[in-house]
Design a protein around this motif. Structure first.
Motif, mmCIF file in Angstrom:
data_model
loop_
_atom_site.group_PDB
_atom_site.id
_atom_site.type_symbol
_atom_site.label_atom_id
_atom_site.label_comp_id
_atom_site.label_asym_id
_atom_site.label_seq_id
_atom_site.Cartn_x
_atom_site.Cartn_y
_atom_site.Cartn_z
ATOM 1 N N TYR A 1 0.846 -1.188 0.000
ATOM 2 C CA TYR A 1 0.000 0.000 0.000
ATOM 3 C C TYR A 1 0.883 1.239 0.000
ATOM 4 N N ILE A 2 0.286 2.347 -0.466
ATOM 5 C CA ILE A 2 0.971 3.631 -0.523
ATOM 6 C C ILE A 2 0.215 4.605 0.376
ATOM 7 N N ALA A 3 0.923 5.173 1.346
ATOM 8 C CA ALA A 3 0.338 6.162 2.258
ATOM 9 C C ALA A 3 0.682 7.569 1.763
ATOM 10 N N ARG A 4 -0.072 8.549 2.222
ATOM 11 C CA ARG A 4 0.114 9.941 1.799
ATOM 12 C C ARG A 4 1.532 10.435 2.066
ATOM 13 N N ALA B 1 6.991 7.989 11.556
ATOM 14 C CA ALA B 1 6.327 7.503 12.770
ATOM 15 C C ALA B 1 4.835 7.266 12.529
ATOM 16 N N GLN B 2 4.202 8.132 11.763
ATOM 17 C CA GLN B 2 2.787 7.944 11.454
ATOM 18 C C GLN B 2 2.569 6.719 10.576
ATOM 19 N N VAL B 3 3.500 6.462 9.651
ATOM 20 C CA VAL B 3 3.401 5.277 8.801
ATOM 21 C C VAL B 3 3.556 4.025 9.661
ATOM 22 N N GLU C 1 1.047 -0.670 12.365
ATOM 23 C CA GLU C 1 0.616 -1.379 13.579
ATOM 24 C C GLU C 1 -0.902 -1.552 13.591
ATOM 25 N N LYS C 2 -1.618 -0.503 13.196
ATOM 26 C CA LYS C 2 -3.081 -0.575 13.168
ATOM 27 C C LYS C 2 -3.550 -1.638 12.175
ATOM 28 N N ARG D 1 2.476 13.664 -5.129
ATOM 29 C CA ARG D 1 3.531 13.293 -6.072
ATOM 30 C C ARG D 1 4.416 12.180 -5.531
ATOM 31 N N LYS D 2 4.373 11.972 -4.214
ATOM 32 C CA LYS D 2 5.170 10.931 -3.558
ATOM 33 C C LYS D 2 4.281 10.149 -2.615
ATOM 34 N N GLY D 3 4.805 9.013 -2.140
ATOM 35 C CA GLY D 3 4.050 8.216 -1.190
ATOM 36 C C GLY D 3 4.959 7.290 -0.404
ATOM 37 N N HIS D 4 4.514 6.907 0.777
ATOM 38 C CA HIS D 4 5.236 5.958 1.630
ATOM 39 C C HIS D 4 4.762 4.550 1.270
#
Length: 122
Positions: A8-11, A17-19, A24-25, A56-59
């Motif tokens: 998956y790609i996060a914002r 730390a948020q990723v 974990e969730k 334009r980018k993602g985690h």
């Protein structure tokens, strides 16, 4: 139980730390559905080929999951409703890779070439 790999790609405005908290969730969600997470790999902040929801980018993160199809269907449903996830894809695999994924291996190989040469070429 079948084996799945999910990426998956996060914002892009998320911190590392948020990723990790999101990982974990999602891990807790999968365990609650009766699945086991064999491995989690964080691939880092990477550029997208095209804009996705103005990003334009993602985690990028990879999960290796051992679960039944109903658990995967519920996991994917919850990912669709999560506003922090830009894109996700889950595929069924025959076996998990025991070593690092190709993404991490390539990143490590590029980093071990040594310092770049600066200055004019002759």
């Amino acid at each position: 139980m079948s084996k799945y790999e999910s990426v998956y790609i996060a914002r892009q405005d998320f911190s590392t730390a948020q990723v990790e908290a999101l990982n974990e969730k999602l891990n807790e969600t999968l365990v609650g559905l009766g699945a086991t997470v064999a491995k989690t790999e964080y691939w880092g902040l990477r550029s997208l080929t095209y804009r996705v929801k103005k990003n334009r980018k993602g985690h990028y993160t990879l999960f290796q999951i051992d679960a039944d199809k109903d658990a995967i269907a519920e996991y994917e449903r919850q990912m669709r409703f999560n506003e922090d996830v830009l894109r996700q894809m889950t595929v069924k695999v025959d076996a998990f890779e025991e070593e690092q994924s190709a993404i991490l291996r390539n990143r490590d190989e590029r980093g071990s070439r040594g310092p770049r040469r600066s200055g004019p070429r002759q």
